[in-house]
Write an enzyme that holds these catalytic residues in place. Structure first.
Site, PDB file in Angstrom:
ATOM      1  N   ARG A  53      24.921 106.918 -25.288  1.00 26.77           N
ATOM      2  CA  ARG A  53      25.151 105.404 -25.412  1.00 26.77           C
ATOM      3  C   ARG A  53      26.124 105.349 -26.660  1.00 26.77           C
ATOM      4  O   ARG A  53      26.618 104.077 -26.893  1.00 26.77           O
ATOM      5  CB  ARG A  53      23.354 105.045 -26.430  1.00 26.77           C
ATOM      6  N   HIS A  97      34.350 112.580 -22.928  1.00 24.16           N
ATOM      7  CA  HIS A  97      33.110 111.462 -23.694  1.00 24.16           C
ATOM      8  C   HIS A  97      33.203 110.038 -23.014  1.00 24.16           C
ATOM      9  O   HIS A  97      34.400 110.074 -22.944  1.00 24.16           O
ATOM     10  CB  HIS A  97      32.763 111.556 -24.669  1.00 24.16           C
ATOM     11  N   THR A 132      36.167 114.038 -27.231  1.00 27.03           N
ATOM     12  CA  THR A 132      35.884 113.017 -27.695  1.00 27.03           C
ATOM     13  C   THR A 132      36.275 111.446 -27.153  1.00 27.03           C
ATOM     14  O   THR A 132      36.824 111.376 -27.157  1.00 27.03           O
ATOM     15  CB  THR A 132      34.837 112.671 -29.061  1.00 27.03           C
ATOM     16  N   GLU A 147      34.228 121.531 -28.578  1.00 23.91           N
ATOM     17  CA  GLU A 147      35.141 120.102 -28.627  1.00 23.91           C
ATOM     18  C   GLU A 147      35.992 119.722 -29.567  1.00 23.91           C
ATOM     19  O   GLU A 147      36.354 120.031 -29.961  1.00 23.91           O
ATOM     20  CB  GLU A 147      33.542 119.688 -28.908  1.00 23.91           C
ATOM     21  N   TYR A 183      18.518 116.025 -27.405  1.00 25.77           N
ATOM     22  CA  TYR A 183      18.085 116.157 -28.856  1.00 25.77           C
ATOM     23  C   TYR A 183      16.907 116.867 -29.210  1.00 25.77           C
ATOM     24  O   TYR A 183      15.701 116.665 -28.986  1.00 25.77           O
ATOM     25  CB  TYR A 183      18.328 114.702 -29.450  1.00 25.77           C
TER      26      TYR A 183
END
Length: 286
Positions: A107, A77, A48, A17, A143
């Site tokens: 989100r 993203h 990102t 990333e 998560y």
């Protein structure tokens, strides 16, 4: 290449990333770092997207360069918490125009001092919206320790199932430092019927400030073994960097040995860290 197709292959994957610069003045240095990471030929790279879309133009430009100039599969993203539907539609169109096939629908965090926009409340809404606008491969976040805003892990997994049912084709985990947490999480989500591939997100912690940010933002559990490393080497930057890379590499080796074949490294725009981990896995990656 669509990441869903990549994950179907019978192989171990390693991806990195990167994040775009916050200002245009630092764009060139960030672009150089992403190019050095691209030169390692990872299976894909994710780019990102700042809170509220503050770095959205840079996200598009870096991702487009990685794809066109370096022939790297990219995952861009897209966050929705502070976005209007019009802004999301504009970004999706830009991704489409640049040949980007993979989007990680998030989100996102509410910017400090800001407020969420009323158009979106949950990532599942964003997933459905993207799905309606093109033939994208859409991923989502998960998560292992439960989202900090969820009442409990069971509720969090129910929300995760909603995202998958909305159209998520794979999931990428938040960082974790104890693999047993990941194995328990995988058991729980499979039990609830979530069968899409899960990519393990690994963060090589190379300085003490990272630890402070991680624990203050997400409350991530730090095993005693990891705390001992920080206590011993935290005041020695070079030693802490080496220890952090080794700890992350050992995590990855254990994950692969236990059947978790897809690894995503939060490389923080540091080519030397990405290269160090990849080199340590050279024979394992095959």
């Amino acid at each position: 290449m669509k990441i869903s197709e990549l994950l179907k292959q019978d192989k171990v994957t390693l991806s990195f990333e990167v994040f775009p610069p916050k200002t245009s003045s630092s764009y060139e240095s960030v672009a150089r770092a992403t190019q050095e990471i691209a030169a390692l030929r990872p299976d894909f790279m994710s780019v990102t997207y700042g809170a509220g879309g503050g770095t959205s133009e840079h996200t598009v430009n870096i991702a487009a360069d990685l794809r066109k100039k370096y022939d790297v599969t990219v995952l861009t993203h897209l966050t929705c918490v502070s976005s209007t539907r019009e802004h999301v539609a504009k970004m999706v169109q830009k991704y489409k125009e640049n040949g980007i096939e993979n989007i990680l629908a998030l989100r996102g965090d509410i910017p400090e001092g800001g407020a969420p926009h009323s158009d979106y409340h949950y990532a599942a809404e964003l997933v459905r919206d993207i799905k309606s606008q093109g033939d994208f491969c859409i991923g989502g976040a998960c998560y292992p320790e439960g989202h900090v805003e969820a009442a409990n892990k069971t509720e969090d997994i129910l929300h995760l199932k909603e995202k998958v049912e909305a159209g998520c084709e794979f999931l990428t985990t938040q960082m974790f430092f104890d693999n047993n947490i990941m194995y328990n999480f995988l058991y729980r989500i499979r039990e609830k019927g979530i069968t899409v591939p899960v990519i393990a997100g690994i963060m090589p912690v190379t300085n003490v400030n990272q630890i402070k940010r991680i624990t203050s933002m997400s409350g991530t559990y730090l095993p005693e073994r990891f705390k001992a490393i920080v206590d011993r080497f935290g005041d020695n930057p070079a030693a802490m960097k080496q220890a952090g890379v080794i700890y992350a590499t050992e995590q990855i080796i254990d994950l692969i040995a236990n059947g978790v074949n897809h690894i995503h490294v939060y490389s923080m725009n540091k080519p030397e860290i990405a290269a160090g981990i990849q080199a340590s896995l050279s024979e394992i990656l095959g």
